[in-house]
Write a protein that holds these residues in place. Structure first.
Motif, PDB file in Angstrom:
ATOM      1  N   GLU A  61       0.832  -1.201   0.000  1.00 27.16           N
ATOM      2  CA  GLU A  61       0.000   0.000   0.000  1.00 27.16           C
ATOM      3  C   GLU A  61       0.867   1.251   0.000  1.00 27.16           C
ATOM      4  OE1 GLU A  61      -2.749  -0.049   3.211  1.00 27.16           O
ATOM      5  OE2 GLU A  61      -3.739  -1.886   2.567  1.00 27.16           O
ATOM      6  N   ASP A  62       1.935   1.235   0.780  1.00 24.84           N
ATOM      7  CA  ASP A  62       2.833   2.374   0.895  1.00 24.84           C
ATOM      8  C   ASP A  62       4.113   1.919   1.588  1.00 24.84           C
ATOM      9  OD1 ASP A  62       2.069   2.085   3.598  1.00 24.84           O
ATOM     10  OD2 ASP A  62       0.490   3.587   3.385  1.00 24.84           O
ATOM     11  N   LYS A  63       5.031   2.844   1.839  1.00 26.07           N
ATOM     12  CA  LYS A  63       6.309   2.466   2.460  1.00 26.07           C
ATOM     13  C   LYS A  63       6.113   2.020   3.904  1.00 26.07           C
ATOM     14  CE  LYS A  63       7.377   7.188   3.921  1.00 26.07           C
ATOM     15  NZ  LYS A  63       8.337   8.315   3.886  1.00 26.07           N
ATOM     16  N   GLU A  64       5.065   2.529   4.573  1.00 26.77           N
ATOM     17  CA  GLU A  64       4.792   2.116   5.947  1.00 26.77           C
ATOM     18  C   GLU A  64       4.437   0.629   6.016  1.00 26.77           C
ATOM     19  OE1 GLU A  64       3.735   4.994   4.684  1.00 26.77           O
ATOM     20  OE2 GLU A  64       4.826   6.398   5.978  1.00 26.77           O
ATOM     21  N   GLN A  65       3.725   0.140   4.992  1.00 26.88           N
ATOM     22  CA  GLN A  65       3.379  -1.281   4.996  1.00 26.88           C
ATOM     23  C   GLN A  65       4.619  -2.152   4.804  1.00 26.88           C
ATOM     24  OE1 GLN A  65       1.067  -2.970   1.766  1.00 26.88           O
ATOM     25  NE2 GLN A  65       0.024  -4.359   3.168  1.00 26.88           N
ATOM     26  N   ILE A  66       5.585  -1.675   4.024  1.00 22.09           N
ATOM     27  CA  ILE A  66       6.843  -2.413   3.900  1.00 22.09           C
ATOM     28  C   ILE A  66       7.544  -2.448   5.251  1.00 22.09           C
ATOM     29  CG2 ILE A  66       9.091  -2.552   2.780  1.00 22.09           C
ATOM     30  CD1 ILE A  66       8.021  -1.128   0.412  1.00 22.09           C
ATOM     31  N   ASP A  67       7.544  -1.331   5.941  1.00 23.33           N
ATOM     32  CA  ASP A  67       8.186  -1.242   7.258  1.00 23.33           C
ATOM     33  C   ASP A  67       7.554  -2.245   8.220  1.00 23.33           C
ATOM     34  OD1 ASP A  67       9.889  -0.240   9.277  1.00 23.33           O
ATOM     35  OD2 ASP A  67       8.341   1.142   9.968  1.00 23.33           O
ATOM     36  N   ILE A  68       6.231  -2.293   8.262  1.00 23.30           N
ATOM     37  CA  ILE A  68       5.528  -3.228   9.143  1.00 23.30           C
ATOM     38  C   ILE A  68       5.888  -4.669   8.785  1.00 23.30           C
ATOM     39  CG2 ILE A  68       3.247  -4.136   9.760  1.00 23.30           C
ATOM     40  CD1 ILE A  68       2.191  -1.236   9.336  1.00 23.30           C
ATOM     41  N   THR A  69       5.903  -4.982   7.487  1.00 24.21           N
ATOM     42  CA  THR A  69       6.245  -6.328   7.030  1.00 24.21           C
ATOM     43  C   THR A  69       7.660  -6.708   7.452  1.00 24.21           C
ATOM     44  OG1 THR A  69       4.784  -6.120   5.103  1.00 24.21           O
ATOM     45  CG2 THR A  69       6.503  -7.815   4.999  1.00 24.21           C
ATOM     46  N   LEU A  70       8.596  -5.789   7.292  1.00 24.34           N
ATOM     47  CA  LEU A  70       9.992  -6.059   7.650  1.00 24.34           C
ATOM     48  C   LEU A  70      10.169  -6.234   9.156  1.00 24.34           C
ATOM     49  CD1 LEU A  70      11.787  -3.529   5.271  1.00 24.34           C
ATOM     50  CD2 LEU A  70      11.774  -6.018   5.069  1.00 24.34           C
ATOM     51  N   VAL A  71       9.476  -5.415   9.941  1.00 22.76           N
ATOM     52  CA  VAL A  71       9.557  -5.541  11.399  1.00 22.76           C
ATOM     53  C   VAL A  71       8.992  -6.885  11.844  1.00 22.76           C
ATOM     54  CG1 VAL A  71       8.622  -4.665  13.591  1.00 22.76           C
ATOM     55  CG2 VAL A  71       9.581  -3.071  11.923  1.00 22.76           C
ATOM     56  N   GLU A  72       7.849  -7.282  11.281  1.00 19.85           N
ATOM     57  CA  GLU A  72       7.248  -8.568  11.640  1.00 19.85           C
ATOM     58  C   GLU A  72       8.210  -9.721  11.323  1.00 19.85           C
ATOM     59  OE1 GLU A  72       3.645  -8.452   9.391  1.00 19.85           O
ATOM     60  OE2 GLU A  72       2.473  -7.580  11.036  1.00 19.85           O
ATOM     61  N   GLU A  73       8.838  -9.661  10.152  1.00 14.98           N
ATOM     62  CA  GLU A  73       9.760 -10.728   9.762  1.00 14.98           C
ATOM     63  C   GLU A  73      10.996 -10.733  10.653  1.00 14.98           C
ATOM     64  OE1 GLU A  73      10.586 -10.206   5.616  1.00 14.98           O
ATOM     65  OE2 GLU A  73       8.605 -10.925   4.977  1.00 14.98           O
ATOM     66  N   ALA A  74      11.516  -9.549  10.987  1.00 14.60           N
ATOM     67  CA  ALA A  74      12.701  -9.467  11.840  1.00 14.60           C
ATOM     68  C   ALA A  74      12.412 -10.012  13.231  1.00 14.60           C
ATOM     69  CB  ALA A  74      13.187  -8.022  11.924  1.00 14.60           C
ATOM     70  N   VAL A  75      11.241  -9.684  13.773  1.00 17.68           N
ATOM     71  CA  VAL A  75      10.862 -10.196  15.088  1.00 17.68           C
ATOM     72  C   VAL A  75      10.754 -11.713  15.064  1.00 17.68           C
ATOM     73  CG1 VAL A  75       8.953 -10.330  16.747  1.00 17.68           C
ATOM     74  CG2 VAL A  75       9.759  -8.098  15.953  1.00 17.68           C
ATOM     75  N   GLU A  76      10.156 -12.256  14.006  1.00 13.75           N
ATOM     76  CA  GLU A  76      10.047 -13.712  13.894  1.00 13.75           C
ATOM     77  C   GLU A  76      11.423 -14.367  13.821  1.00 13.75           C
ATOM     78  OE1 GLU A  76       7.417 -15.722  14.207  1.00 13.75           O
ATOM     79  OE2 GLU A  76       6.408 -13.859  14.773  1.00 13.75           O
TER      80      GLU A  76
END
Length: 210
Positions: A61-76
């Motif tokens: 949707e936007d760069k914020e959604q990429i940020d959320i996706t990357l944070v979720e993956e990093a936490v996992e």
């Protein structure tokens, strides 16, 4: 006569889409790990990925959604490391040592993800009263630390105290490794952290009344 969809063609399209999405995430991770997401433009991400500007909006949707996706993956990825033991710890002290060792390995082997999580964002989330889509993965990270240490704690210890311990671990990791990564070699980091870690672990055990 009904024509069957070309599965081979669809597979090629999906593979191409997956490659493009991966390139966007890799480019964004590289930039986000060094700069605030608010300071990054879509153009910077797509240029680094060597893609057209409009391509990003076909996958996010936007760069914020990429940020959320990357944070979720990093936490996992970090949680998987936390759950991986050479040999299971038998005491609270050993568990805390394991947590610190795991974070150190993560900072070395997944530097960009480490910076994404701990470059001020985590502490801001811990101190913030607001709720957004980024809050959930950070809370999941803290809950994992709580789960790891709670095995060795009395049930009489208040949950708030355990949460503060989890925040202390995150704060120590952020403070020490962010400073160390500025200009210290891996040997210097290991030499410096040993006495600090020993004092920190003893302080946490005392804090919990052990």
């Amino acid at each position: 006569m009904k024509t069957e969809p070309n599965k081979s063609g669809m597979n090629r399209i999906q593979r191409r889409a997956d490659r493009t999405r991966k390139k966007l995430k890799e480019a964004a991770l590289d930039i986000f790990s060094e700069k605030s997401v608010h300071a990054v433009t879509v153009k910077e991400i797509t240029e680094k990925a060597d893609l057209g500007k409009g391509t990003l909006y076909q996958h996010f949707e936007d760069k914020e959604q990429i940020d959320i996706t990357l944070v979720e993956e990093a936490v996992e990825h970090l949680i998987k490391r936390i759950r991986r033991y050479d040999s299971a710890p038998e005491t609270l002290e050993m568990t805390l040592e394991h947590l610190l060792d795991t974070h150190y390995e993560f900072s070395v082997e997944a530097r960009e993800e480490f910076l994404l999580l701990f470059q001020g964002k985590l502490l801001l989330k811990l101190e913030s009263d607001t709720s957004d889509d980024l809050e959930e993965p950070y809370l999941r990270y803290l809950e994992e630390i709580e789960e790891q240490v709670s095995i060795y704690l009395s049930p009489r210890i208040a949950p708030l105290k355990v949460r503060r311990l989890a925040c202390a671990v995150a704060g120590f990791v952020f403070g020490f490794f962010s400073f160390a990564m500025i200009g210290m070699t891996s040997k210097e980091i290991e030499k410096s952290i040993t006495p600090l870690r020993q004092v920190f672990v003893k302080s946490l055990v005392t804090f919990l009344g052990r």
